[in-house]
Design an enzyme around this catalytic site. Structure first.
Site, short mmCIF file in Angstrom:
data_model
loop_
_atom_site.label_atom_id
_atom_site.label_comp_id
_atom_site.label_asym_id
_atom_site.label_seq_id
_atom_site.Cartn_x
_atom_site.Cartn_y
_atom_site.Cartn_z
N ASP A 229 -24.35 -4.17 98.31
CA ASP A 229 -25.45 -4.44 99.24
C ASP A 229 -25.26 -5.81 99.89
O ASP A 229 -25.88 -6.09 100.91
CB ASP A 229 -26.80 -4.39 98.51
CG ASP A 229 -27.97 -4.49 99.48
OD1 ASP A 229 -28.06 -3.63 100.38
OD2 ASP A 229 -28.78 -5.43 99.36
N HIS B 166 -27.32 -5.37 103.20
CA HIS B 166 -28.23 -6.33 102.58
C HIS B 166 -29.68 -5.88 102.74
O HIS B 166 -30.54 -6.63 103.22
CB HIS B 166 -28.03 -7.73 103.18
CG HIS B 166 -28.51 -8.82 102.27
ND1 HIS B 166 -27.94 -10.09 102.26
CD2 HIS B 166 -29.48 -8.85 101.33
CE1 HIS B 166 -28.56 -10.85 101.36
NE2 HIS B 166 -29.50 -10.10 100.79
N VAL C 161 -26.03 -6.46 93.97
CA VAL C 161 -27.25 -6.70 94.75
C VAL C 161 -27.64 -8.16 94.65
O VAL C 161 -28.79 -8.53 94.93
CB VAL C 161 -28.42 -5.79 94.29
CG1 VAL C 161 -28.13 -4.34 94.59
CG2 VAL C 161 -28.72 -6.00 92.81
N ALA C 162 -26.70 -9.00 94.27
CA ALA C 162 -26.96 -10.43 94.09
C ALA C 162 -26.65 -11.17 95.39
O ALA C 162 -27.44 -11.16 96.33
CB ALA C 162 -26.12 -10.96 92.93
N ARG C 163 -25.50 -11.80 95.46
CA ARG C 163 -24.99 -12.45 96.65
C ARG C 163 -23.50 -12.14 96.75
O ARG C 163 -22.81 -12.01 95.74
CB ARG C 163 -25.21 -13.97 96.61
CG ARG C 163 -26.66 -14.40 96.76
CD ARG C 163 -27.17 -14.13 98.18
NE ARG C 163 -28.52 -14.64 98.40
CZ ARG C 163 -29.61 -13.94 98.23
NH1 ARG C 163 -29.53 -12.68 97.78
NH2 ARG C 163 -30.81 -14.45 98.47
N GLU D 112 -20.55 -12.06 105.29
CA GLU D 112 -21.72 -11.25 105.62
C GLU D 112 -22.32 -11.75 106.93
O GLU D 112 -22.55 -12.96 107.06
CB GLU D 112 -22.75 -11.34 104.50
CG GLU D 112 -23.90 -10.36 104.65
CD GLU D 112 -24.83 -10.37 103.46
OE1 GLU D 112 -26.05 -10.62 103.68
OE2 GLU D 112 -24.39 -10.16 102.31
#
Length: 323
Positions: A259, A283, A233-235, A264
């Site tokens: 996520d 995201h 859930v970071a980058r 992306e």
């Protein structure tokens, strides 16, 4: 109590309804003049008289017109996109929205851990057939969860894991500062590698920096046990996507909950979509109906402090101040 002129810019984050954000601020600060800019021209006109500006970003063109600016309250946790030096050069303080994501992002992580531990996704697949057939599930209890990044979100994740009887390992830049985890290690040295080697669930909740970019690479996947699960859930850039694909194809990883991805948005033809043991969300871990309420709470607390002290120094969530 002094009266402030608060300008709410028209652009938010995560589809945020800025009119609702403005209403939340008015509810908390009824004596302030809270104005919402609905067009670019209104932003350019209204910012000249505002001592407080809040929104997703503040471009240099608007900043040049902000003659009375004392505080810019960003409604995002990240602030790398802001011209911090230019804002503080005008004598203004910058705050962010760190902490507003904690409940929702921590719950998303916990949900993903439970899905993999109890194999709920397998149950959902069998329901589609439909097929009533028993399968073996596991437990989250007694597993080792390594949380990379111990900011507000990372600590929120650790706090919610406590009732589940897991062993927690925290990874942070300064392990000597300690952590609310059972163990804490740094990014450098053998401690991180040793933690990976006994990790059941690797949770990424760190910012993307020179240190964390590509942190989870072939070497990391080779060190993790083959039944480990990755939750990001970071980058997306914290994980080397090609290395993740290789680990999945070689069955060197039980699965992943992503996520965020790199690239992306994830293209429709990307191979990550094809894995049953990869759960992708667009995201949205940061999405919550309480977002603007929490942002308004931070701003209101800071303005109360300013009213009490007459000073903008030492505000909650301050990320940049004038020298």
């Amino acid at each position: 109590m002094s009266e402030h002129t608060v300008l709410v810019l028209r652009e938010g984050t995560h589809g945020m309804a800025m009119s609702e954000y403005a209403a939340a601020i008015r509810e908390r600060r009824p004596d302030d003049d809270v104005v919402l800019a609905r067009t670019r021209d209104e932003e350019r006109e209204l910012i000249a008289d505002a001592d407080v500006v809040t929104g997703g970003g503040l471009g240099r063109d608007l900043l040049e017109r902000a003659d009375d600016l004392d505080l810019f309250a960003a409604i995002s946790a990240g602030y790398e996109h802001l011209p911090l030096d230019d804002i503080t050069a005008r004598g203004a303080v910058v705050t962010n929205a760190s902490g507003v994501h904690v409940p929702n992002m921590a719950e998303q992580v916990l949900g993903n851990l439970l899905v993999f531990a109890r194999r709920l996704d397998e149950g959902w697949r069998r329901q589609q057939v439909p097929r009533w057939e028993h399968y073996q599930a596991g437990e989250l209890k007694d597993s080792t969860v390594t949380v990379v990044g111990l900011g507000a979100i990372g600590q929120g994740i650790v706090a919610r894991l406590e009732p589940f009887g897991v062993e927690t390992v925290g990874v942070r830049y300064s392990p000597e500062k300690g952590a609310p985890t059972d163990e804490v290690v740094g990014f450098d040295g053998p401690g991180f590698e040793a933690a990976l080697a006994r990790t059941d669930y690797l949770v990424l909740a760190c910012p993307l920096t020179d240190t964390t970019e590509g942190l989870v690479d072939d070497a990391a996947f080779g060190t993790l046990p083959p039944d480990a699960v990755l939750v990001n859930v970071a980058r997306g850039g914290v994980v080397e996507t090609d290395a993740l694909l290789r680990a999945l194809r070689k069955n060197e990883l039980r699965g992943a909950a992503l996520d965020v991805t790199d690239p992306e948005p994830l293209p429709e033809d990307h191979p990550l979509w094809a894995f049953e043991n990869v759960h992708v969300t667009p995201h949205m871990a940061g999405s919550t109906p309480e977002y603007y309420e929490r942002c308004a709470d931070i701003l209101a607390r800071n303005l109360e402090r300013v009213d009490e002290t007459g000073d903008y120094a030492g505000l909650e969530n301050a990320v940049a101040e004038p020298e």
